[in-house]
Design a protein around this motif. Structure first.
Motif, short mmCIF file in Angstrom:
data_model
loop_
_atom_site.label_atom_id
_atom_site.label_comp_id
_atom_site.label_asym_id
_atom_site.label_seq_id
_atom_site.Cartn_x
_atom_site.Cartn_y
_atom_site.Cartn_z
N LYS A 74 -21.49 -59.43 -54.88
CA LYS A 74 -20.48 -60.47 -54.82
C LYS A 74 -19.39 -60.10 -53.81
CE LYS A 74 -18.27 -62.69 -58.38
NZ LYS A 74 -17.90 -62.87 -59.79
N TYR A 117 -22.71 -68.47 -52.19
CA TYR A 117 -23.91 -68.11 -52.94
C TYR A 117 -23.95 -68.80 -54.28
CZ TYR A 117 -20.40 -65.23 -55.20
OH TYR A 117 -19.27 -64.81 -55.83
N LEU A 147 -27.70 -64.03 -56.64
CA LEU A 147 -27.29 -62.63 -56.66
C LEU A 147 -27.93 -61.91 -57.83
CD1 LEU A 147 -23.50 -62.68 -55.73
CD2 LEU A 147 -25.52 -62.80 -54.26
N CYS A 203 -20.59 -60.49 -50.31
CA CYS A 203 -20.64 -61.92 -49.94
C CYS A 203 -19.26 -62.42 -49.58
CB CYS A 203 -21.20 -62.75 -51.09
SG CYS A 203 -22.96 -62.62 -51.27
N GLU A 204 -18.28 -62.02 -50.38
CA GLU A 204 -16.93 -62.47 -50.10
C GLU A 204 -16.45 -61.96 -48.75
OE1 GLU A 204 -15.16 -61.52 -53.87
OE2 GLU A 204 -16.37 -63.16 -54.69
N PHE A 225 -24.67 -68.01 -58.04
CA PHE A 225 -24.60 -66.76 -58.80
C PHE A 225 -26.01 -66.26 -59.16
CE2 PHE A 225 -24.35 -64.31 -62.71
CZ PHE A 225 -23.48 -63.32 -62.31
#
Ligand SMILES: Nc1ncnc2c1ncn2[C@@H]1O[C@H](COP(=O)(O)OP(=O)(O)O)[C@@H](O)[C@H]1O
Ligand SMILES: [Mg+2]
Length: 411
Positions: A174, A184, A189, A177-178, A186
């Motif tokens: 996460k 995305y 992931l 990704c940020e 969830f």
């Protein structure tokens, strides 16, 4: 260049950034802080991709040790030992020029590599280093079977690493990704993390492979992931695939097999007429198959992220109409002629991409690359000289390309 890889870009630089394995981390830092006198050496062992190498580097940084890294196979060579290990380990703390540095720390990573060759000499060389050293010695190994390292076990503090827990991996993904501004779902992931089976490195690599700039990473995108270690053979893969009720299910069978993509594609195409006796359904299936083939070609060596479209289309082939499924016998050994043709095409694609890479680096056309450079390159790689590794790196050749190059007979 290296930082193009997210695993490098996001490699933790401090101990607390290394996720999971809290107990192992505590044992390790305690050893560094105050147990070094009881055991001179420590062996971190456990599955790959959980942060062993990273932790050692981060700890050296935080505790102000200079990490002297030695390739485990160097330990075998007396010369290397004398050159690297002995000086590094005989004068612990005697760094006159820096008051900050506490001293040297010797790091032998992946020592199971050396023991794997039943190379007693190698293990003995390491033991000798540990016995004579004044500096702490850290070793890391992937192989859970430490039988081979038994003599080492006696003189080391053993610290076991486990697979990293899934929720922790999800959190790490996460965060990446940020930072990369990847949107995305969830569940995507989650799927990547579960699939990694606790291997943070492969989870991050998968994330990078599946992400595309400006696109949301969806569960659908993760179809291309196969559960690691769950290999089934061609027959079972095909059976599961053709009886699948949904695209996702079909994809999971494709992924769980260890069969080469090209072989899979061919086997499926061979069996399609047996599966779909209705011509309209068959035509539809061929449509999907040809799409899959197109993507397979485009994936080549660089566009790995396109592999999901290959899988997606190939999975659609199986589920044109699940209702019409009737048991049928597979052909699993395709006619040799087709096989050869197929591989020739695959090889041609690879050769093409090799020539493009040569062209890029040497500023010549693909044609020139093929006619003038490839024959020499092939010879150089075949001779496996030291320079071949450099050449391969410089041209950014993939292992597959190297294999094709070295096995070329003529063209
Ligand atoms: N525990 C972890 N916390 C954060 N990142 C990790 C962790 N384990 C692995 N990684 C990621 O995977 C990469 C490889 O990890 P590494 O330390 O080389 O694994 P190992 O030595 O256990 O095989 C690191 O660069 C990092 O990006
Ligand atoms: Mg490692």
């Amino acid at each position: 260049m290296k930082n193009d890889l997210w695993v490098e870009k996001y490699r933790p630089t401090s101990i607390k950034e290394v996720i999971g394995n809290e107990e192992a981390k505590t044992l390790f830092t305690e050893w560094i802080e105050n147990k070094r006198s009881t055991k001179k050496a420590v062996l971190l062992y456990g599955p790959p991709g959980v942060g062993k190498t990273t932790l050692v580097n981060a700890a050296a940084l935080e505790y102000n040790f200079r990490l002297i890294e030695m390739n485990a196979s160097d330990a075998r060579s007396e010369k290397a030992v004398n050159r690297i290990a002995l000086p590094a380990t005989s004068f612990a703390g005697l760094d006159k020029f820096s008051s900050e540095i506490k001293g040297n720390m010797l790091f032998l990573d992946e020592v199971d590599g050396i023991a794997g060759n039943e190379d007693r000499g190698g293990v003995n060389a390491i033991i000798k280093i540990i016995e004579n050293t004044h500096a702490p010695v850290i070793m890391a190994a992937n192989d859970p079977d430490l039988e081979k390292l038994r003599p080492l076990k006696k003189i080391c503090l053993l610290i076991k690493f486990q697979q990293t827990r899934i929720p922790l991996i999800i959190m790490a993904l996460k965060k990446i990704c940020e930072q990369e501004q990847i949107m995305y779902e969830f569940e995507a992931l989650e799927k990547i993390a579960i699939n990694s089976q606790g291997d943070v490195r492969s989870a991050i690599n998968d994330l990078q492979g599946l992400s595309e700039e400006g696109k949301t990473l969806t569960v659908q995108d993760t179809l291309a992931l196969g559960l690691r270690n769950r290999n089934i053979d061609m027959y079972d893969a095909l059976r599961g695939y053709f009886t699948a009720k949904s695209v996702v299910e079909a994809a999971s069978f494709l992924n769980s097999s260890d069969v080469e993509f090209d072989d899979l594609l061919m086997a499926i195409s061979d069996n399609m007429p047996r599966r779909y006796t209705d011509t309209v359904e068959l035509a539809k299936a061929y449509d999907y198959l040809s799409q899959a083939d197109v993507f397979r070609g485009r994936v080549g060596t660089e566009n790995w992220h396109l592999i999901k479209y290959f899988f997606n289309n190939l999975s659609q082939v199986a589920t044109v109409n699940p209702e019409s499924y009737k048991h049928f016998e597979f052909i699993t050994a395709p006619p040799i002629k087709v096989h050869t043709l197929f591989w020739t095409k695959a090889k041609r694609t690879t050769l093409n991409s090799i020539c493009a890479k040569i062209g890029n680096q040497c500023h010549v056309s693909k044609y020139e690359a093929k006619m003038i450079y490839v024959p020499y390159l092939r010879l150089m790689l075949q001779q496996k000289k030291k320079t071949s590794t450099q050449l391969i790196e410089w041209l950014k050749l993939t292992p597959e390309e190297v294999t094709v190059l070295t096995s070329l007979k003529m063209f």
